[in-house]
Enzyme design. Structure first.
Site, PDB file in Angstrom:
ATOM      1  N   VAL A 108     -12.421  -5.608  -1.789  1.00  0.00           N
ATOM      2  CA  VAL A 108     -11.980  -4.342  -1.222  1.00  0.00           C
ATOM      3  C   VAL A 108     -11.311  -4.627   0.115  1.00  0.00           C
ATOM      4  O   VAL A 108     -11.836  -5.395   0.922  1.00  0.00           O
ATOM      5  CB  VAL A 108     -13.175  -3.372  -1.026  1.00  0.00           C
ATOM      6  CG1 VAL A 108     -12.715  -2.089  -0.353  1.00  0.00           C
ATOM      7  CG2 VAL A 108     -13.834  -3.070  -2.374  1.00  0.00           C
ATOM      8  N   THR A 136       0.898  -1.151   0.000  1.00  0.00           N
ATOM      9  CA  THR A 136       0.000   0.000   0.000  1.00  0.00           C
ATOM     10  C   THR A 136       0.930   1.191   0.000  1.00  0.00           C
ATOM     11  O   THR A 136       2.094   1.032   0.346  1.00  0.00           O
ATOM     12  CB  THR A 136      -0.804   0.061   1.330  1.00  0.00           C
ATOM     13  OG1 THR A 136      -1.217  -1.247   1.684  1.00  0.00           O
ATOM     14  CG2 THR A 136      -2.000   0.958   1.236  1.00  0.00           C
ATOM     15  N   THR A 159      -0.676  -0.093   6.542  1.00  0.00           N
ATOM     16  CA  THR A 159      -0.374  -0.994   5.434  1.00  0.00           C
ATOM     17  C   THR A 159      -0.308  -2.406   5.994  1.00  0.00           C
ATOM     18  O   THR A 159      -0.089  -2.588   7.196  1.00  0.00           O
ATOM     19  CB  THR A 159       0.951  -0.638   4.740  1.00  0.00           C
ATOM     20  OG1 THR A 159       1.200  -1.579   3.678  1.00  0.00           O
ATOM     21  CG2 THR A 159       2.120  -0.652   5.706  1.00  0.00           C
ATOM     22  N   GLY A 160      -0.510  -3.391   5.130  1.00  0.00           N
ATOM     23  CA  GLY A 160      -0.432  -4.771   5.605  1.00  0.00           C
ATOM     24  C   GLY A 160      -1.534  -5.633   5.044  1.00  0.00           C
ATOM     25  O   GLY A 160      -2.141  -5.301   4.023  1.00  0.00           O
ATOM     26  N   HIS A 161      -1.813  -6.724   5.739  1.00  0.00           N
ATOM     27  CA  HIS A 161      -2.841  -7.659   5.284  1.00  0.00           C
ATOM     28  C   HIS A 161      -4.214  -7.042   5.507  1.00  0.00           C
ATOM     29  O   HIS A 161      -4.674  -6.912   6.636  1.00  0.00           O
ATOM     30  CB  HIS A 161      -2.699  -8.995   6.024  1.00  0.00           C
ATOM     31  CG  HIS A 161      -3.683 -10.017   5.568  1.00  0.00           C
ATOM     32  ND1 HIS A 161      -4.634 -10.553   6.391  1.00  0.00           N
ATOM     33  CD2 HIS A 161      -3.880 -10.580   4.345  1.00  0.00           C
ATOM     34  CE1 HIS A 161      -5.373 -11.407   5.702  1.00  0.00           C
ATOM     35  NE2 HIS A 161      -4.928 -11.445   4.461  1.00  0.00           N
TER      36      HIS A 161
END
Length: 308
Positions: free
Chosen positions: A197, A168, A219-221
């Site tokens: 989404v 991201t 940011t991340g999973h």
């Protein structure tokens, strides 16, 4: 107030040596652009939009023209932005054929009575606002075509979702008037279902901004971040009197222990303090304050240079 901007280029499982320098230069370019906007008297919203636009235009990052591909080989992008002054926010999801979704998210915030537009509605609004469309193939890179093929080929391999697909881009800023803002943008996760989404466009998960507390971009999973409302959760800890580092460690630790979800956050407080934290292997980041630029990619790595 002394203006501050912090940017991230997404949590990552590993960044190859040949890409590292390009990623480093891209993240520094974004922070420098955002800081210049702030030094020229621009607002926190202007700065985070400007910084994220730089990253959307850089094919090294999973946003804009570097976005990963869905199961059909198409780019579907999500973005959100928020102004801490009045909690106004704008978000878009599943948008296609637009170079800079973050600009569209800002228009949703400023030109509609809504917070969030998706897919066809977002596309119609973009047209009405005069945002040019770009050919879909213009946003597709060779690298992402290879990544999709590899992902489909390895589908049966034991590699949990939580450990890859962390890309991201985002920014947080405090301007000279004491206003904070965040912006986050992404292409999502490789080989995702059409219409998937993640956290990025969801206010409170992908980011949050409130002048009374500060601003955060995550940011991340995505699925893990959504389940814990990572952005708002972290700022809640700040409200409770924790330092930015403590708050980030607590919320990221909770997400990891509860869901095995990895990620990262960048934060700026209403007082102008800033922090970067992540549980993924690396997270490209840069921060500009007091004419100094701090940056890094891996844990225990910080470079400091003077800004002109």
């Amino acid at each position: 107030m002394n203006p501050v901007i912090v940017v991230h280029g997404g949590g990552a499982s590993n960044i190859s040596k040949d890409r590292k320098e390009r990623v480093r230069q891209g993240i520094i370019r974004a922070a420098t652009e955002g800081y210049k906007i702030l030094k020229d008297g621009g607002s926190a919203v202007d700065a985070v939009e400007g910084a994220v636009t730089v990253l959307e235009d850089d094919p090294e990052f999973n946003a804009g023209c570097g976005s990963v591909l869905n199961v059909n080989g198409d780019v579907e992008m999500d973005a959100s932005i928020m102004n801490g002054k009045d909690l106004s926010a704008g978000a878009v999801s599943a948008v296609q054929g637009i170079a800079n979704p973050i600009k569209l998210a800002r228009l949703v915030m400023e030109k509609t009575t809504h917070c969030f537009l998706t897919d066809q509605g977002a596309a119609k609004f973009a047209t009405a606002m005069g945002i040019p469309t770009v050919p879909k193939e213009q946003l597709v890179t060779e690298r992402n075509i290879r990544r999709l093929e590899k992902e489909k080929h390895e589908k049966g391999a034991p590699k949990p979702d939580c450990e890859k697909n962390l890309g991201t881009v985002g920014a947080v800023a405090l301007d000279c008037n004491g206003n904070v803002a965040y912006a986050t943008s992404t292409g999502g996760i490789v080989n995702k279902m059409v219409g998937r989404v993640g956290d990025t466009p969801c206010i409170g998960s992908g980011g949050y901004a409130d002048n009374n507390i500060g601003a955060i971009s995550t940011t991340g999973h995505g699925e893990s971040i959504l389940k814990v409302n990572l952005a708002r959760l972290t700022l809640f800890h700040v409200e409770q009197g924790k330092t930015l580092e403590e708050a980030a460690d607590m919320s990221l630790g909770y997400m990891k222990s509860k869901l095995k979800g990895l990620g990262g956050v960048i934060l700026v407080s209403k007082a102008g303090d800033w922090a970067v934290k992540w549980t993924s292997a690396s997270m490209p980041w840069a921060a500009a304050k007091d004419c100094q630029l701090h940056s890094g990619i891996d844990l225990d790595e910080t470079n400091v240079t003077d800004l002109p």
